[in-house]
Scaffold this motif. Structure first.
Motif, PDB file in Angstrom:
ATOM      1  N   ALA A   1      -8.825   3.633  -7.032  1.00  0.00           N
ATOM      2  CA  ALA A   1      -9.618   3.302  -8.212  1.00  0.00           C
ATOM      3  C   ALA A   1      -8.993   3.838  -9.492  1.00  0.00           C
ATOM      4  O   ALA A   1      -8.890   3.121 -10.503  1.00  0.00           O
ATOM      5  N   THR A   2      -8.553   5.091  -9.480  1.00  0.00           N
ATOM      6  CA  THR A   2      -8.000   5.702 -10.691  1.00  0.00           C
ATOM      7  C   THR A   2      -6.688   5.044 -11.097  1.00  0.00           C
ATOM      8  O   THR A   2      -6.487   4.708 -12.272  1.00  0.00           O
ATOM      9  N   VAL A   3      -5.792   4.844 -10.132  1.00  0.00           N
ATOM     10  CA  VAL A   3      -4.500   4.246 -10.487  1.00  0.00           C
ATOM     11  C   VAL A   3      -4.659   2.769 -10.846  1.00  0.00           C
ATOM     12  O   VAL A   3      -3.876   2.235 -11.646  1.00  0.00           O
ATOM     13  N   ALA A   4      -5.660   2.095 -10.294  1.00  0.00           N
ATOM     14  CA  ALA A   4      -5.923   0.710 -10.678  1.00  0.00           C
ATOM     15  C   ALA A   4      -6.378   0.636 -12.128  1.00  0.00           C
ATOM     16  O   ALA A   4      -5.931  -0.228 -12.896  1.00  0.00           O
ATOM     17  N   ALA A   5      -7.265   1.550 -12.519  1.00  0.00           N
ATOM     18  CA  ALA A   5      -7.721   1.587 -13.907  1.00  0.00           C
ATOM     19  C   ALA A   5      -6.572   1.940 -14.841  1.00  0.00           C
ATOM     20  O   ALA A   5      -6.441   1.375 -15.938  1.00  0.00           O
ATOM     21  N   GLY A   6      -5.719   2.869 -14.422  1.00  0.00           N
ATOM     22  CA  GLY A   6      -4.549   3.210 -15.223  1.00  0.00           C
ATOM     23  C   GLY A   6      -3.589   2.045 -15.346  1.00  0.00           C
ATOM     24  O   GLY A   6      -3.023   1.795 -16.415  1.00  0.00           O
ATOM     25  N   THR A   7      -3.405   1.312 -14.250  1.00  0.00           N
ATOM     26  CA  THR A   7      -2.531   0.141 -14.265  1.00  0.00           C
ATOM     27  C   THR A   7      -3.007  -0.891 -15.273  1.00  0.00           C
ATOM     28  O   THR A   7      -2.208  -1.478 -16.018  1.00  0.00           O
ATOM     29  N   THR A   8      -4.306  -1.135 -15.317  1.00  0.00           N
ATOM     30  CA  THR A   8      -4.861  -2.108 -16.261  1.00  0.00           C
ATOM     31  C   THR A   8      -4.483  -1.752 -17.700  1.00  0.00           C
ATOM     32  O   THR A   8      -4.081  -2.618 -18.487  1.00  0.00           O
ATOM     33  N   ALA A   9      -4.573  -0.466 -18.043  1.00  0.00           N
ATOM     34  CA  ALA A   9      -4.215  -0.025 -19.391  1.00  0.00           C
ATOM     35  C   ALA A   9      -2.724  -0.185 -19.649  1.00  0.00           C
ATOM     36  O   ALA A   9      -2.307  -0.578 -20.757  1.00  0.00           O
TER      37      ALA A   9
ATOM     38  N   ASP B   1      -7.761  -2.378   2.052  1.00  0.00           N
ATOM     39  CA  ASP B   1      -7.916  -1.292   1.087  1.00  0.00           C
ATOM     40  C   ASP B   1      -7.351  -1.638  -0.290  1.00  0.00           C
ATOM     41  O   ASP B   1      -7.825  -1.138  -1.306  1.00  0.00           O
ATOM     42  N   CYS B   2      -6.302  -2.485  -0.337  1.00  0.00           N
ATOM     43  CA  CYS B   2      -5.662  -2.746  -1.626  1.00  0.00           C
ATOM     44  C   CYS B   2      -5.753  -4.200  -2.071  1.00  0.00           C
ATOM     45  O   CYS B   2      -5.165  -4.560  -3.093  1.00  0.00           O
ATOM     46  N   VAL B   3      -6.485  -5.000  -1.350  1.00  0.00           N
ATOM     47  CA  VAL B   3      -6.552  -6.423  -1.695  1.00  0.00           C
ATOM     48  C   VAL B   3      -7.190  -6.651  -3.060  1.00  0.00           C
ATOM     49  O   VAL B   3      -6.890  -7.636  -3.746  1.00  0.00           O
ATOM     50  N   ASP B   4      -8.054  -5.721  -3.500  1.00  0.00           N
ATOM     51  CA  ASP B   4      -8.713  -5.875  -4.794  1.00  0.00           C
ATOM     52  C   ASP B   4      -8.032  -5.073  -5.907  1.00  0.00           C
ATOM     53  O   ASP B   4      -8.564  -4.957  -7.000  1.00  0.00           O
ATOM     54  N   TRP B   5      -6.840  -4.536  -5.657  1.00  0.00           N
ATOM     55  CA  TRP B   5      -6.087  -3.857  -6.709  1.00  0.00           C
ATOM     56  C   TRP B   5      -5.550  -4.885  -7.701  1.00  0.00           C
ATOM     57  O   TRP B   5      -5.367  -6.053  -7.352  1.00  0.00           O
ATOM     58  N   PRO B   6      -5.278  -4.489  -8.949  1.00  0.00           N
ATOM     59  CA  PRO B   6      -4.650  -5.413  -9.906  1.00  0.00           C
ATOM     60  C   PRO B   6      -3.329  -5.937  -9.360  1.00  0.00           C
ATOM     61  O   PRO B   6      -2.576  -5.196  -8.713  1.00  0.00           O
ATOM     62  N   ALA B   7      -3.034  -7.193  -9.606  1.00  0.00           N
ATOM     63  CA  ALA B   7      -1.809  -7.799  -9.075  1.00  0.00           C
ATOM     64  C   ALA B   7      -0.561  -7.059  -9.551  1.00  0.00           C
ATOM     65  O   ALA B   7       0.450  -6.997  -8.833  1.00  0.00           O
ATOM     66  N   ALA B   8      -0.626  -6.489 -10.751  1.00  0.00           N
ATOM     67  CA  ALA B   8       0.545  -5.793 -11.301  1.00  0.00           C
ATOM     68  C   ALA B   8       0.844  -4.485 -10.580  1.00  0.00           C
ATOM     69  O   ALA B   8       1.956  -3.960 -10.688  1.00  0.00           O
ATOM     70  N   LEU B   9      -0.134  -3.938  -9.854  1.00  0.00           N
ATOM     71  CA  LEU B   9       0.093  -2.709  -9.089  1.00  0.00           C
ATOM     72  C   LEU B   9       0.763  -3.118  -7.772  1.00  0.00           C
ATOM     73  O   LEU B   9       0.103  -3.413  -6.775  1.00  0.00           O
ATOM     74  N   ILE B  10       2.078  -3.170  -7.800  1.00  0.00           N
ATOM     75  CA  ILE B  10       2.807  -3.789  -6.698  1.00  0.00           C
ATOM     76  C   ILE B  10       3.009  -2.872  -5.499  1.00  0.00           C
ATOM     77  O   ILE B  10       3.219  -3.356  -4.376  1.00  0.00           O
ATOM     78  N   ALA B  11       2.946  -1.553  -5.697  1.00  0.00           N
ATOM     79  CA  ALA B  11       3.147  -0.638  -4.574  1.00  0.00           C
ATOM     80  C   ALA B  11       2.633   0.743  -4.926  1.00  0.00           C
ATOM     81  O   ALA B  11       2.665   1.164  -6.088  1.00  0.00           O
ATOM     82  N   ALA B  12       2.163   1.455  -3.898  1.00  0.00           N
ATOM     83  CA  ALA B  12       1.758   2.851  -4.049  1.00  0.00           C
ATOM     84  C   ALA B  12       2.340   3.637  -2.885  1.00  0.00           C
ATOM     85  O   ALA B  12       2.270   3.201  -1.737  1.00  0.00           O
ATOM     86  N   ARG B  13       2.915   4.774  -3.187  1.00  0.00           N
ATOM     87  CA  ARG B  13       3.516   5.616  -2.166  1.00  0.00           C
ATOM     88  C   ARG B  13       3.086   7.068  -2.375  1.00  0.00           C
ATOM     89  O   ARG B  13       2.758   7.478  -3.488  1.00  0.00           O
ATOM     90  N   ALA B  14       3.088   7.831  -1.300  1.00  0.00           N
ATOM     91  CA  ALA B  14       2.750   9.244  -1.365  1.00  0.00           C
ATOM     92  C   ALA B  14       3.645  10.014  -0.411  1.00  0.00           C
ATOM     93  O   ALA B  14       4.183   9.453   0.555  1.00  0.00           O
TER      94      ALA B  14
END
Length: 235
Positions: free
Chosen positions: A206-214, A60-73
């Motif tokens: 998808a949304t947090v990945a796009a935000g991370t890129t910015a 699920d997260c293998v294609d996330w930006p490398a800088a997005l190191i963790a997501a928690r909820a």
């Protein structure tokens, strides 16, 4: 504060965020049915999704930006939690959203303990101005304010949504990613260190990945994401 917000704050009596029963923000039955993501095992250590083993980085997260190191909820996005967010967002119940934000704020020091000392600021995922005016508030900003206050780190809201993207609800994974690609830009001072990005719900990322890129383009070296709920068919 807008007039309708003041009226709601003073006259909106608590009702259960799950079933609507009057008297409290959660009735005892809905409270018992809340599922914390931390209680689900095994999970991916990066995105909190179900994984073959706790140490795995999952598909699920293998294609996330490398800088997005963790997501928690905090909670799984189902049952009362799903109903609570729908009541707050789509009925314009700011007071309810503030109660949900308080819950996330109280839980945030424990959830974010591995990264807390590295966090330099808190940034909410923005709504487009048209959507913000329509809803009356940005739910992610309310969550971010509570978390920033609890962690005692600065809150910066200069992440902007450059176009009014369509709702992600009902879209496939690829459609979600295409819908928000390039949708965010940073308009504030340069960032540094690890930024905490706040959203109400994580689904595909998808949304947090796009935000991370910015945020990375603005100078952030890493991004950790915190959400009120984690939507996944796997749990």
């Amino acid at each position: 504060m807008a007039l309708r917000d003041c009226v709601e704050r003073w006259f909106f009596s608590p009702t259960c965020s799950g079933c609507g029963w009057p008297g409290a923000w959660w009735c005892s039955e809905c409270q018992r049915s809340l599922v914390r993501v931390a209680d689900c095992h095994p999970r991916c250590v990066r995105c909190d999704g179900l994984a073959p083993k706790p140490s795995a980085v999952c598909a699920d997260c293998v294609d996330w930006p490398a800088a997005l190191i963790a997501a928690r909820a905090l909670f799984l996005y189902r049952g009362p939690v799903r109903a609570a967010l729908h009541r707050a967002k789509y009925r314009g119940e700011r007071r309810r959203m503030e109660e949900l934000a308080s819950e996330l704020g109280r839980a945030s020091p424990e959830i974010l303990a591995p990264w807390r000392s590295d966090l330099t600021c808190v940034v909410p995922i923005p709504l487009h101005p048209l959507r913000r005016r329509e809803r009356g508030f940005n739910q992610s900003a309310i969550l971010a304010k509570a978390v920033a206050g609890q962690l005692d780190i600065p809150l910066h809201d200069q992440l902007q949504r450059t176009r009014d993207t369509a709702s992600q609800v009902g879209r496939t994974r690829s459609q979600r990613w295409a819908n928000v690609a390039g949708a965010f830009v940073w308009s504030g001072s340069p960032l540094h260190g690890t930024v905490l990005l706040i959203d109400d719900t994580i689904t595909t990322g998808a949304t947090v990945a796009a935000g991370t890129t910015a945020l990375v383009r603005a100078g952030a070296s890493a991004v950790v994401v915190l959400a009120f709920a984690r939507a996944t068919e796997q749990f």
